[in-house]
Design a protein around this motif. Structure first.
Motif, short mmCIF file in Angstrom:
data_model
loop_
_atom_site.label_atom_id
_atom_site.label_comp_id
_atom_site.label_asym_id
_atom_site.label_seq_id
_atom_site.Cartn_x
_atom_site.Cartn_y
_atom_site.Cartn_z
N ILE A 185 0.86 -1.20 0.00
CA ILE A 185 0.00 0.00 0.00
C ILE A 185 0.89 1.24 0.00
O ILE A 185 1.66 1.47 0.93
CB ILE A 185 -0.93 0.01 1.22
CG1 ILE A 185 -1.77 -1.29 1.27
CG2 ILE A 185 -1.79 1.26 1.26
CD1 ILE A 185 -2.63 -1.42 2.48
N THR A 241 -5.26 -1.47 -7.87
CA THR A 241 -5.19 -0.11 -7.30
C THR A 241 -5.59 0.88 -8.38
O THR A 241 -5.46 0.59 -9.58
CB THR A 241 -3.79 0.19 -6.77
OG1 THR A 241 -2.85 0.10 -7.85
CG2 THR A 241 -3.39 -0.80 -5.67
N ASP A 301 -7.13 5.33 -8.58
CA ASP A 301 -7.97 6.39 -8.01
C ASP A 301 -8.39 7.30 -9.15
O ASP A 301 -7.51 7.86 -9.85
CB ASP A 301 -7.18 7.18 -6.95
CG ASP A 301 -8.09 8.07 -6.10
OD1 ASP A 301 -9.31 7.91 -6.24
OD2 ASP A 301 -7.56 8.85 -5.31
N ASP A 355 -9.84 -3.46 -2.53
CA ASP A 355 -8.48 -3.49 -3.05
C ASP A 355 -8.19 -4.66 -3.98
O ASP A 355 -7.06 -4.84 -4.41
CB ASP A 355 -7.48 -3.49 -1.91
CG ASP A 355 -7.71 -4.66 -0.97
OD1 ASP A 355 -8.75 -5.34 -1.15
OD2 ASP A 355 -6.88 -4.92 -0.09
N HIS A 356 -9.17 -5.51 -4.24
CA HIS A 356 -8.91 -6.62 -5.15
C HIS A 356 -10.22 -7.14 -5.72
O HIS A 356 -11.32 -6.80 -5.24
CB HIS A 356 -8.15 -7.74 -4.45
CG HIS A 356 -8.94 -8.45 -3.40
ND1 HIS A 356 -9.15 -7.88 -2.14
CD2 HIS A 356 -9.57 -9.64 -3.41
CE1 HIS A 356 -9.90 -8.70 -1.43
NE2 HIS A 356 -10.16 -9.80 -2.17
#
Length: 1240
Positions: free
Chosen positions: A604, A643, A645, A698-699
């Motif tokens: 992370i 990941t 954003d 996250d996955h």
């Protein structure tokens, strides 16, 4: 309801009695009837007796007698006398001469029934058929008889069997006691022989005992059997001790004659103690010590023994006891039971005794218990002084000892119940099991409760203390159960019954563990669950889990489970330290299963907003394409860290097509990863399909539930957001068990083996094929037996240990790392067969310039496939190029090979061939030169032709004269020195004989025939005399030379033609001139003159003479031209005149019809007797309807006895039957009622 039958009134005042006479004497039976005019008929075994030299029949008023002259053993049968409607039976018992009967006791055979003295059966004539004696028809013409013999002597028992009506040769077995078969005891003291008389077609079987011993005494049995008949006979042998010579004192009998060591092993001999007083003993008169002891009281035994030097008091008392038993003779029984009887299961048997007192109270015992009358099982009969016990529907429970008791006297017998053969309906099956398992052999027989015997490799199995073998019965099924098998239990197991057997093979293999599902490598991330799972073949096997060589212990986070064949290691909340190599080791096996746990570390990092999406596949090395392997049926789960954003949109596609789906929201911070799953451009539902996608912050998780082969392919994951996109390719490979191979092919066969071949499976399941497993079964069986426990790598296999002649089938399994395929289709049925053995004794039988004749013997071993023929080959000496002598195999054991090169040295060989192929060849010991060997000509004259051959005119002459000679001799026939007429005589020659043939012989064919064989300057000749004879001509010039009194003298001359042979005589005949009926006076009369005497006064005679030779009388006689008249002498007789009597009579029934009650399905006859003159016309009626033309009825009339036969009547044939007789003087009729009952 039918009327009761009327009791018959006897026509006899005095009845004939049963007589017992000796062989050679005569027997006279007398009977006296109530009325003088009653006609009497005598019968022997149901056949009428006519007067002859053997039987003299007299009748004087109402007294009648039958005299049997010169009685023989064949006359020992049942006789009967019939008068009107009464019939009386009696017997003639024939005994041997007195000197023969002293040592021979006749033992009656089973089923033999005889009539006692003074007892006769009297039955009406219309019931005679029902009273015919129903003795069993045996196979013996002559049965072995009981006899006696002295120790050391020889004795022979013989049995004769007629084979005229038998389909095959009978087999005879001799038994001693109950079951001892004497065929295995034949040797020095026992010999079994058999002879066959071709004229009478009678087999004679003999059992000869040589040098009899005391232990040979006892009951014997002779059994004869054919394909569909059986008979047996019991007889006894009594063995006496050797008799002391005359003039020797009885005390010398005290000598042990046997070395048994028992108290009664033999007599005692104390002669050594008496040697000093031998002279005194010899001068004393003979004294019977046993007579003195038998008459003396028991208190004087010791004194008498001391007086006569007897020291063995115990032996003396036993001998006295035996003597008293022999003295005590029963008086209650005239004829006792046979020693033993035999009957087939389900049949009935009759046990019969003759008693002195017909009113005596008789008890029958079975194994010591009195038999009570119960239903139809036991039937007690009293026929005169005969007591009969009938046992119906004999079963094995009736196989027992029986006694007949009258007062204090008893007689014993044994009944043997013979079971029908028990057949095996369902045979045993071969089995292959693992060590320690339980084996159950099963077979089914034809009868419930049958006894079977189990064997292993020829040794009978019994129930051991350890209960290794268990035997179980369930109706017709029998089981052999073996607990906890070991390698020592391998072998052939056989079940036997008295009607067949079955064999099966048991193979025991060491236990090997198979892996059905291996543990797979796992890749998990932190705090997820890791599950290692494997599946093995044995659910009882335990195991241990290791991590990097250290045993894994169960804890709150680590769980170890074992459910059936599945072993699991579950790790919850995975941590980085859990990464490593995990191993599962089964207990007791030297192998392990390993897999690797990969820990997925999630990194992370701080990323600013608008970070482009990224797929993190660190565990697989960041390769653009990653291959994931999954076993078909297992669950595939792919965890893909992502990941980006804002949160990216994830799209999974297969076949490079896909759609993007975006999720709209006002607050970008609230976005989560959105994932769609597409296949061929279509979104797959997350709820209904096996394949679905789960999304987290996250996955993304890609899951396939129960992976299948069509799930294999290239999957692409695409992540997108406004900042960019990323994608990764994941190749999913689904592995499975291979497809089953095609049906195997049989390449070759042997006696107990076969070679098979097969092709690899069309699809190997994504993994290389590691090997194959083979199974076989019998074609008629249902159990497959595994042939190999270790995987077979090749595509061919040799299966062994099969039974020759039994049909088998094979099938194959393919095995890869994943597991075992389904079985292949079964092969074509095949039968293991081996080529036959090589022929034996190949020799050269004959040879010429271009041919050679070979012969050999069949092979010793032929096998189940039989023999299809022989292949004959030859080659030149020194060459290996064999040439077939015949295109096809030959069937015979000798052949002639033709068209061979003259003078060439050739080698020959022969091999037998069947469906399995040719055998090893047998070759001549050395090469043979094809060249004929000269042989001097020689005629082998048949013995019948060494004297004159006499044939009649018209007969066929066929003379076959064998000869020898090489090369083939020249044959020449001549008659009286002249060549033969080819129109009359045919001659044919072969290599080994010459034939002279005359189709119809004539007188001119008589003469001397000479045959000459010639080879170059060598020759041989022989002469045959043939005489063709014919009937002679008639005599010449027959004349009457003189007449005196009642005599006539005749004279004639010999014929001109004697028929080419000697005149053997003349036949002289006379005829009265009134009737001209010829009567023979002299036959084969040798002279040419004779005197005919005893002629009748007042008659005129003519005469004729025939000539006789070997062909018979002449065709024409010579008749006298003059007649001879015999002059009358004395007073002329004038016969008185009589008034002709009127014999006409109205029809009258002398014997009426009788009411009958019969069972349906059996022919029935109604009989009556009628008289009347002229002969009346007879008509039969049923219920007043004429039945003369009904084919169901047959009417007979013989000498006034009228019979109506009804064929297989049914209940509808019952009713009132009328017989009507009509002539010109009137009519008469009788009637009766017939009731037809249905069978019970």
């Amino acid at each position: 309801m039918p009327e009761p039958a009327k009791k018959s009134v006897s026509a006899f005042v005095k009845k004939p009695k049963t007589l017992e006479v000796a062989v050679g004497e005569k027997a006279v039976f007398e009977a006296e009837t109530e009325k003088k005019e009653t006609k009497v008929k005598w019968q022997r075994d149901g056949a009428d007796i006519t007067a002859s030299d053997k039987y003299v029949i007299t009748a004087d008023g109402n007294k009648h007698s039958l005299t049997v002259c010169s009685v023989t053993k064949e006359d020992d049968v049942v006789y009967s006398v019939i008068a009107g409607s009464s019939k009386v039976k009696f017997e003639l018992k024939v005994k041997e001469q007195q000197e023969k009967t002293e040592n021979v006791t006749t033992v009656p055979t089973e089923g033999e029934v005889s009539k006692p003295e003074g007892h006769e059966d009297e039955v009406p004539a219309d019931r005679q058929q029902a009273n015919v004696r129903q003795d069993l028809i045996g196979l013996f013409l002559e049965k072995p008889q009981s006899s006696e013999v002295t120790v050391g002597e020889n004795i022979t028992f013989s049995a004769k069997v007629a084979t005229e009506t038998l389909l095959k040769k009978p087999t005879v077995k001799w038994f001693k006691g109950k079951w001892m078969d004497l065929s295995s005891k034949a040797g020095k003291h026992l010999q079994l022989k058999e002879t066959f008389d071709r004229n009478t077609k009678v087999y004679t079987f003999e059992m000869q005992i040589i040098g009899a011993k005391p232990n040979y005494a006892g009951a014997y049995r002779c059994e004869v059997a054919t394909k569909d008949k059986f008979d047996s006979c019991n007889f006894d042998l009594i063995v006496h001790e050797a008799r002391a010579p005359e003039g020797v004192d009885i005390r010398t009998a005290f000598r042990r004659t046997s070395c048994d060591g028992t108290d009664e092993a033999g007599e005692l001999d104390f002669s050594a103690l008496l040697k000093k007083s031998a002279a005194a003993v010899s001068s004393e008169p003979d004294i019977d010590v046993w007579e003195i002891l038998r008459n003396a009281p028991a208190s004087a035994y010791e004194k008498i023994a001391f007086q006569y030097g007897i020291t063995d008091l115990r032996g003396m008392l036993k001998r006295l006891k035996r003597m008293k038993k022999e003295e005590k003779k029963g008086t209650a029984f005239l004829k006792k039971l046979d020693p033993a009887y035999q009957v087939d299961k389900g049949h009935k048997i009759k046990l019969m005794v003759e008693v002195a007192n017909p009113n005596a109270d008789v008890k029958w015992l079975k194994n010591g218990q009195e038999i009570q009358m119960s239903g139809s099982k036991y039937i007690f009969e009293n026929v005169g002084n005969k007591k009969i016990l009938t046992i119906n529907h004999c079963s094995l429970a009736d196989d027992a000892a029986y006694q007949c008791v009258i007062g204090d006297e008893k007689c014993f017998t044994e009944l043997f119940v013979k079971e029908p053969p028990v057949l095996i309906i369902h045979a045993l099956e071969d089995q292959m099991v693992m060590k320690g398992e339980r084996v159950e052999f099963e077979c089914e027989v034809s009868e419930e409760g049958a006894q079977v015997k189990w064997e292993k490799d020829g040794v009978e199995l019994t129930r051991e203390e350890t209960f290794k073998y268990r035997f179980k019965k369930d109706g017709k099924k029998h089981y052999l159960i073996i607990n906890d098998v070991t390698k020592e239990d391998c072998g052939h197991y056989r079940v036997k019954t008295n009607g067949g057997e079955s064999v099966a093979e048991l193979l025991v293999q060491e236990k090997q563990l198979e892996v059905y599902q291996n543990i797979a490598d796992l890749t998990v991330k932190a705090k997820d669950q890791a599950v290692f799972k494997c599946e093995v073949s044995d659910e009882n096997v335990k195991g241990v889990w290791y991590k990097n060589g250290v045993e894994v212990k169960a804890s709150e986070r680590i769980q170890i489970t074992h459910i059936g064949r599945i072993h699991k290691l579950t790790i919850d909340d995975v941590k980085p330290e859990d990464e490593g190599d995990y191993t599962f080791v089964p207990e007791g096996y030297a192998f392990n299963l390993s897999a690797k746990l990969n820990f997925l570390e999630v990194k992370i990092d701080y990323v600013p907003r608008q970070d482009p999406p990224k797929i993190h596949l660190d565990c697989v090395g960041h390769t653009p394409e990653t291959t994931i392997v999954v076993v078909a049926g297992n669950k595939l789960r792919l965890d893909v860290p992502i990941t980006g954003d804002p949160a990216p949109t994830v799209v999974w596609t297969k076949a490079n097509t896909g759609l993007t789906r975006t999720l709209k929201t006002d607050d970008p911070a609230d976005l989560d990863i959105v994932a769609d799953l597409l296949k061929d451009g279509q979104v797959i539902s997350n709820k209904d399909g096996r394949v679905h996608v789960e999304t987290f912050k996250d996955h993304c998780v890609f899951t396939i539930e129960g992976a299948e082969r069509q799930d294999e392919g290239l999957y692409t994951v695409v992540v997108k957001n406004p900042a960019g996109e990323d994608k990764a390719d994941i190749n999913v490979k689904v592995v499975d068990v291979p497809d089953p191979p095609e049906a195997p092919r049989i390449l070759s066969l042997g006696e107990d083996w076969c070679n098979i071949e097969w092709d690899p499976p069309a699809f190997n399941g994504g993994q290389p094929v590691l090997g194959y497993v083979l199974e076989r079964k019998k074609k008629k069986g249902y159990r497959w037996m595994r042939l190999n426990f270790d995987l077979h790598k090749e595509l061919t296999y040799e299966a062994k240990r099969m039974i020759e002649g039994v049909a088998y089938e094979m099938r194959i399994y393919a095995v890869n790392a994943i597991g075992m395929s389904h079985p292949s289709p079964a092969s074509q049925p095949f039968i293991p067969i081996a080529p036959p053995g090589e022929p034996m004794n190949l020799t050269v039988d004959d040879i010429t310039d271009t041919t050679i004749n070979l012969k050999w013997r069949p092979p010793e071993h032929i096998g189940a496939a039989g023999l299809d023929g022989y292949i004959v080959e030859y080659c030149k000496e020194g060459s290996n190029e064999w040439v077939l002598a015949f295109k096809d195999p030959v069937d015979k054991n000798s052949v002639t090979v033709r068209d061979l090169p003259t003078g060439e040295k050739l080698q020959f060989r022969v091999c037998a061939v069947n469906i399995a192929g040719p055998s090893a060849p047998v070759t001549l010991n050395q090469a043979v030169t094809v060249r004929e060997i000269a042989q001097r000509p020689k005629i082998w004259m048949p013995r019948s032709l060494r004297q004159t051959l006499i044939k009649k005119v018209g007969e066929t002459i066929n003379l076959v004269i064998p000869f020898q000679g090489k090369p083939r001799p020249k044959v020449t026939w001549t008659k009286d020195g002249q060549p033969l007429d080819p129109k009359q005589v045919s001659v044919r020659h072969s290599d080994s004989d010459t034939i002279l043939f005359i189709r119809r012989a004539e007188r001119k064919d008589s003469g001397q025939y000479e045959v000459v064989l010639q080879i170059e300057n060598m020759e041989d000749k022989a002469t045959i005399a043939i005489q063709i004879i014919d009937k002679p001509g008639p005599p010449l010039n027959l004349k009457v030379t003189d007449i005196w009194g009642f005599n006539v003298a005749l004279e004639w001359k010999p014929p001109k033609d004697n028929g080419n042979c000697e005149i053997t005589g003349y036949n002289v005949q006379k005829a009265d001139k009134k009737t001209m009926e010829w009567f023979t006076v002299f036959e084969h009369y040798r002279r040419t003159h004779c005197v005919v005497s005893d002629l009748i006064m007042g008659n005129e005679y003519v005469f004729r003479v025939f000539t006789m030779n070997l062909c018979g009388p002449s065709e024409q006689p010579c008749t006298s031209k003059d007649s001879a008249y015999i002059q009358k002498t004395g007073i002329v007789y004038k016969p008185p005149s009589y008034k002709e009597h009127d014999f006409s009579e109205v029809p009258k029934f002398t014997h009426p019809l009788v009411n009958r009650s019969v069972i349906s399905g059996y022919n029935v006859t109604l009989s009556c007797a009628v008289r009347g003159t002229p002969k009346p016309k007879v008509t039969w009626y049923k219920n007043k309807m004429d039945i003369s033309n009904d084919p169901k009825y047959r009417m007979f009339s013989k000498q006034g006895v009228l019979t109506l036969e009804i064929r297989k009547p049914s209940p509808f044939d019952g009713g009132m039957y009328i017989c009507r007789a009509v002539n010109e003087h009137g009519e008469a009729e009788v009637e009766c009622k017939l009731e037809v009952r249905a069978p019970q």
